[in-house]
Design an enzyme around this catalytic site. Structure first.
Site, PDB file in Angstrom:
ATOM      1  CB  SER A  54      -0.903   0.229   1.125  1.00  0.00           C
ATOM      2  OG  SER A  54      -1.658  -1.011   1.230  1.00  0.00           O
ATOM      3  CD  GLU A  75      -1.563  -0.851  13.397  1.00  0.00           C
ATOM      4  OE1 GLU A  75      -1.842  -1.258  14.406  1.00  0.00           O
ATOM      5  OE2 GLU A  75      -2.007  -1.235  12.198  1.00  0.00           O
ATOM      6  CG  PHE A 100      -5.191   2.862  11.150  1.00  0.00           C
ATOM      7  CD1 PHE A 100      -6.470   3.203  11.727  1.00  0.00           C
ATOM      8  CD2 PHE A 100      -4.806   1.925  10.217  1.00  0.00           C
ATOM      9  CE1 PHE A 100      -7.491   2.751  10.813  1.00  0.00           C
ATOM     10  CE2 PHE A 100      -6.231   1.575   9.466  1.00  0.00           C
ATOM     11  CZ  PHE A 100      -7.391   1.668   9.655  1.00  0.00           C
ATOM     12  CG  HIS A 126      -3.437   5.604   1.379  1.00  0.00           C
ATOM     13  ND1 HIS A 126      -2.251   5.020   1.482  1.00  0.00           N
ATOM     14  CD2 HIS A 126      -3.856   5.586   0.235  1.00  0.00           C
ATOM     15  CE1 HIS A 126      -2.175   4.509   0.377  1.00  0.00           C
ATOM     16  NE2 HIS A 126      -2.982   4.660  -0.643  1.00  0.00           N
ATOM     17  NE  ARG A 184      -6.125   9.149  -4.715  1.00  0.00           N
ATOM     18  CZ  ARG A 184      -7.135   8.991  -5.617  1.00  0.00           C
ATOM     19  NH1 ARG A 184      -7.593   7.856  -5.731  1.00  0.00           N
ATOM     20  NH2 ARG A 184      -7.667   9.639  -6.188  1.00  0.00           N
TER      21      ARG A 184
END
Lengths: 334, 288
Positions: A54, A75, A100, A126, A184
């Protein structure tokens, strides 16, 4: 790299995160810039939480497998591990979704990284509403507000791939920890690498001066703001544009220059209008007792809707036409 | 054969470690009398663990807190840092006079340890649950740099409630970080009462084993058991499995009116009670 081989290539209409990587030069820029500074001798290590495709760090992992750590979907552990690594002299780059990383790991960032004065680089990718219909849980519209309130943390939202690369180069030797807010990876190019040769954290970039209004934009909003400003300037309005890529330390001098003529200021950010760029600018103006009017344009203080990103940008007026309309309103108010 | 049995420790060392544990208790009382509130009982339960690590196990250099090859120490239960500061001064990492101003305005020593202010503190703590991750990060970084130091991570038993501990446990086993050695101070109490009543953590050994760790249990006040066990773990050749030692301890150990009394997690001794506490500690020294 068995996993890579099993990825099914889909058609351009299919909206999968992995496929779109091929069209995400911004994310290629992340891995490429990290590879470049590592090759030049910077003590880089890269960490991610099950997101190497990603965020494109898979390229870094292939080039420097021993310097890449996939920490799984843990995380908080990842951020504290990075802090531990940094105590030995390494410079860890931790990449994860912006929805996050600064929220889930806020306290680890505050206590283990910033309070501990460790040069960890946090890449929130993102950011904003770029994950569109993946859902509001995946939208990051609070990250600037949260990171900006953490002492000793530099907060930067690079405009495009070239600025991401420039700001990663500028991070070598930068002692403070840094939060990078990136999109992104499909943001249009605004700069050439040559134009960013003198890039510095905390020094905003003037595109135009403006006597009628000055737009102050950050990150992904610089490109659509530039489009809006160009159209209005074409009509004879003297609208300025300032790229405020660094949210902290913010370029106070540039803000005060923008407000010096008394023209209204318009901040544009892909973020809640509470706590982000608009708030940072308003603090500078208030401290100075400035009389300039400030319009904070962004996501209003709500949870963003679900939808394709381009539709969401239109809905919130964060594409060229939407920003233009907001500037016109301010011009009409005089 | 258990690792402990392979590394007998001589009498002189045992006496030294016991003596330093008493020193830690006395200094804890002295420093808290300056702050007028502190975590006596949490410090007392890990006094032998700290004395064993810092005087019997860890590879350290006197006066060189930044020696790159030193063994690292992570204080997960950072609220017991008052017990660590005298040790750091003893190792020449910190001026002794700094202790005398403990917690006063501008002094580097607070109730929780701060790596930016206190030489010899390898990682700041205070927020429960981060220490194991940090210790793991150091070992992974050391491996990249060809350094073979151990990270000793002292966790509280209440700390086992934190999710991040288990993220880190999973991660250390996955990354084969055998140089990570956890000691759990199993004193059975947290702030609100007994750990197993507030949030049960048993079966603790099985949990760690299920996460891929080499699990040991020991009496955390018996330096003659602690020292050989920790030495054997520290001296393993190219270890790939992280190890955890569940050290059974008594909160407030050494001062009978504090032992396992929940009110003493955080408290202050009046000068009268302080004298009594010191008397108990001194008499324990004479008995041994």
């Amino acid at each position: 790299m068995a996993a890579q081989q099993t990825i099914q290539r889909t058609t351009a209409e299919s909206w999968t995160l992995l496929d779109l990587l091929d069209q995400a030069p911004g994310l290629h820029a992340l891995a490429d810039a990290l590879i470049e500074i590592t090759e030049e001798g910077a003590p880089v290590v890269a960490l991610t939480g099950d997101l190497k495709y990603s965020n494109g760090l898979v390229r870094y992992a292939e080039r420097f497998p021993e310097r890449f750590f996939n920490m799984g979907i843990s995380e908080q552990n990842m951020v504290s591990v990075a802090a531990g690594m940094a105590t030995t002299g390494l410079t860890p780059f931790v990449a994860d979704f912006a929805s996050f990383l600064p929220l889930l790991c806020c306290e680890q960032i505050r206590t283990d990284v910033a309070y501990s004065q460790l040069p960890v680089r946090l890449i929130g990718h993102h950011a904003g509403i770029t994950l569109g219909f993946y859902g509001t849980s995946h939208h990051a519209t609070e990250d600037l507000s949260i990171t900006r309130a953490i002492a000793n943390l530099t907060v930067v939202a690079p405009t495009d791939a070239a600025m991401l690369a420039a700001s990663i180069r500028a991070s070598v030797g930068w002692e403070q920890p840094i939060y990078y807010r990136i999109g992104r990876g499909r943001e249009p190019d605004v700069y050439t690498p040559a134009e960013l040769r003198d890039f510095e954290f905390g020094r905003a970039i003037w595109h135009h001066w403006g006597g009628d209004a000055v737009v102050i934009a950050t990150g992904s909003m610089v490109a659509p703001a530039a489009e809006a400003v160009e159209r209005l300037r074409g009509e004879g309005h003297e609208v300025g544009l300032l790229d405020m890529h660094t949210i902290k330390p913010i370029d106070r001098q540039a803000i005060l220059m923008a407000s010096a003529g008394g023209a209204p200021l318009i901040t544009v950010e892909e973020h809640n209008t509470v706590g982000g760029l608009g708030a940072a600018v308003s603090e500078v103006l208030a401290d100075k007792g400035s009389r300039s009017r400030l319009r904070r344009h962004g996501i209003p203080d709500v949870y963003s809707l679900i939808g394709p990103p381009t539709h969401l940008y239109r809905h919130y007026g964060l594409e060229g036409a939407g920003i233009e309309a907001v500037i016109r309103e301010e011009l009409e108010r005089g | 054969m258990s690792p402990a049995a392979t590394n007998a420790v001589d009498r002189e060392t045992i006496e030294r470690l016991e003596e330093r544990a008493l020193f830690i208790r006395k200094e804890t009382i002295r420093l808290i009398s300056i702050a007028k509130v502190g975590h006596y009982a949490s410090a007392f339960s890990c006094a032998e663990i700290l004395s064993t690590l810092f005087y019997g196990v860890m590879d350290l250099k006197q006066g060189e807190p930044d020696w790159p090859d030193r063994d690292r120490f992570m204080f997960g239960k950072g609220h017991a840092a008052v017990a660590l500061y005298p040790i750091l001064a003893d190792h020449g990492f910190l001026d002794r006079e700094v202790l005398d101003e403990y917690t006063k305005l501008g002094n580097p020593l607070g109730d929780h340890p701060d790596r930016t202010r206190v030489p010899g503190v390898d990682f700041s703590s205070g927020s429960i649950g981060h220490a194991l991750s940090a210790g793991l990060g150091m070992v992974l970084a050391g491996r990249l740099d060809g350094r073979d130091f151990n990270s000793f991570v002292l966790l509280g038993d209440g700390e086992q409630n934190e999710g991040q501990v288990w993220e880190a446990a999973m991660s250390a086993a996955h990354h084969r970080a055998g140089r990570v050695i956890v000691i759990i101070d199993r004193n059975r109490y947290c702030l609100d009462g007994e750990v197993d009543e507030v949030m049960g953590i048993e079966p603790l050994d099985e949990k760690w084993r299920a996460f891929g760790w080499d699990v040991h249990e020991v009496d955390g006040h018996d330096v003659s058991a602690l020292c050989p066990l920790l030495r054997s773990l520290a001296d393993r050749e190219a270890p790939e499995q992280p190890a955890v030692v569940i050290a059974h301890t008594v909160k407030g150990k050494g001062v009978p009116f504090m032992e396992s009394e929940i009110g003493w997690h955080l408290g202050y001794l009046s000068p009268e009670d302080e004298a009594k506490a010191l008397e108990y500690i001194e008499s324990a020294a004479q008995r041994s």
